[in-house]
Design a protein around this motif. Sequence first.
Motif, short mmCIF file in Angstrom:
data_model
loop_
_atom_site.label_atom_id
_atom_site.label_comp_id
_atom_site.label_asym_id
_atom_site.label_seq_id
_atom_site.Cartn_x
_atom_site.Cartn_y
_atom_site.Cartn_z
N ALA A 74 19.80 12.30 100.92
CA ALA A 74 21.18 12.85 101.23
C ALA A 74 22.17 11.63 101.60
N ARG A 75 21.29 10.60 101.69
CA ARG A 75 21.53 9.41 102.47
C ARG A 75 21.63 8.49 101.97
N SER A 76 20.43 8.02 100.65
CA SER A 76 20.23 7.66 99.75
C SER A 76 21.89 6.85 98.98
N LEU A 77 22.37 7.97 98.58
CA LEU A 77 22.92 7.72 97.62
C LEU A 77 24.65 9.04 97.89
N THR A 78 25.57 8.78 97.51
CA THR A 78 26.70 9.94 97.12
C THR A 78 27.09 9.95 96.11
N HIS A 79 27.60 11.01 95.86
CA HIS A 79 28.31 11.56 94.53
C HIS A 79 28.89 12.89 94.54
N HIS A 80 29.68 13.51 93.38
CA HIS A 80 30.69 14.12 94.08
C HIS A 80 30.14 15.65 93.57
N THR A 81 29.11 15.40 93.05
CA THR A 81 28.06 17.08 93.16
C THR A 81 27.72 17.42 94.13
N LEU A 128 27.51 19.92 83.30
CA LEU A 128 26.15 18.88 82.35
C LEU A 128 25.94 17.83 83.04
N ASP A 129 27.62 17.39 82.24
CA ASP A 129 27.82 15.55 82.05
C ASP A 129 27.76 15.18 83.84
N ALA A 130 28.73 15.94 84.91
CA ALA A 130 27.96 15.65 86.28
C ALA A 130 26.45 15.93 86.90
N HIS A 135 22.19 12.85 88.20
CA HIS A 135 20.31 12.61 87.89
C HIS A 135 19.95 10.90 88.14
N ALA A 136 21.19 10.60 87.06
CA ALA A 136 20.90 9.06 86.78
C ALA A 136 21.25 8.29 88.05
N ALA A 137 21.95 8.57 88.82
CA ALA A 137 22.13 7.69 90.32
C ALA A 137 20.85 8.05 91.12
N LEU A 138 20.19 9.55 91.11
CA LEU A 138 18.96 10.00 91.83
C LEU A 138 17.97 8.90 91.13
N TYR A 239 14.34 8.92 82.12
CA TYR A 239 15.27 9.33 82.16
C TYR A 239 16.65 8.52 82.00
N GLN A 240 16.52 7.37 82.11
CA GLN A 240 17.95 6.53 82.07
C GLN A 240 18.03 6.39 80.18
N ALA A 241 16.67 6.35 79.28
CA ALA A 241 16.76 6.49 77.75
C ALA A 241 17.38 7.81 77.80
N PHE A 242 16.85 9.40 77.95
CA PHE A 242 17.60 10.58 77.81
C PHE A 242 19.41 10.40 78.30
N TYR A 243 20.05 10.06 79.42
CA TYR A 243 21.25 10.34 79.70
C TYR A 243 21.91 8.81 78.99
#
Length: 262
Positions: A74-81, A128-130, A135-138, A239-243
Amino acid sequence: MFPGAIDVLPATYLDQLGTIFARFTTQDSGNFSYGVQTAAARYFVKTAGDPADTRPYLDFDGRVALLRTAAELARSLTHHTLPVLHAVIESAAGPLLVYDWRDGDLLHEPAARERFRALPTAEILAALDALYELHAALDAAGWVEGDFYDGALIYDFEERRLTVMDLDTYHRGPHRNTMCRMFGSERFMAPEQHALGAPIDTRTTAYVMARTAQVLLPEPPPAHQSVLLEATTTRFSNYQAFYEAWLTASSTTADSVASRET
Ligand SMILES: Nc1ncnc2c1ncn2[C@@H]1O[C@H](COP(=O)(O)OP(=O)(O)O)[C@@H](O)[C@H]1O
Ligand SMILES: [Mg+2]
């Protein structure tokens, strides 16, 4: 507003803080969690449960360790989800993780899952986009999927808002399967999560996220369908290639989905 530590039991403290309106004490995780209403807000407070309870697969120290991972995530990133983590309060019964309360239905519940799957394709794609943006940020922060399934998803049908929680078993950095069949829900798991010694990494995250769409999206547009097929057969190398492939599918399909449904 939250103390760094308390010297009473978590439930005693929470009773003083406000009104406990929900309890989650029957999870096989061994964790106890609470919904708490204060004058200011509603919170979801997660604890490692009864230190003496040795029935869960993980003992108390193991449960505490996962909560520490959850706090690190939780401390390593923030995201609206992601519900905001407001505080970690230390106690004799381990840490109390104080998150925002999020309204909605758990998509692991069959009725909620079927209601979600019956939504217009464009609305499911938006959720799913969210999930995939999170997961791109994670992935960029080094987190590898662990034990993800629809029990980590809350959907607010009125607000059309997705919440992702219970990522306590995510793992920072690539690692190896030391369990043979790892924790997880069969429908979501990648082949390497069944193979002792196999690498568990960003490729695994891509596979599990693709499976999530296959479970939650009954009629993928053709461009998305081929991305999901590739992700679960020949696989993407990370993951990035999938995204990126998913985003390309979305941008080429957005117009046709909109015109079909309006
Ligand atoms: N931030 C939140 N707001 C509201 N409800 C939540 C929140 N986080 C989790 N929940 C609910 O609490 C339940 C238990 O939380 P979870 O993190 O899954 O604990 P466990 O580790 O015991 O599985 C979830 O199944 C979900 O229904
Ligand atoms: Mg859970």
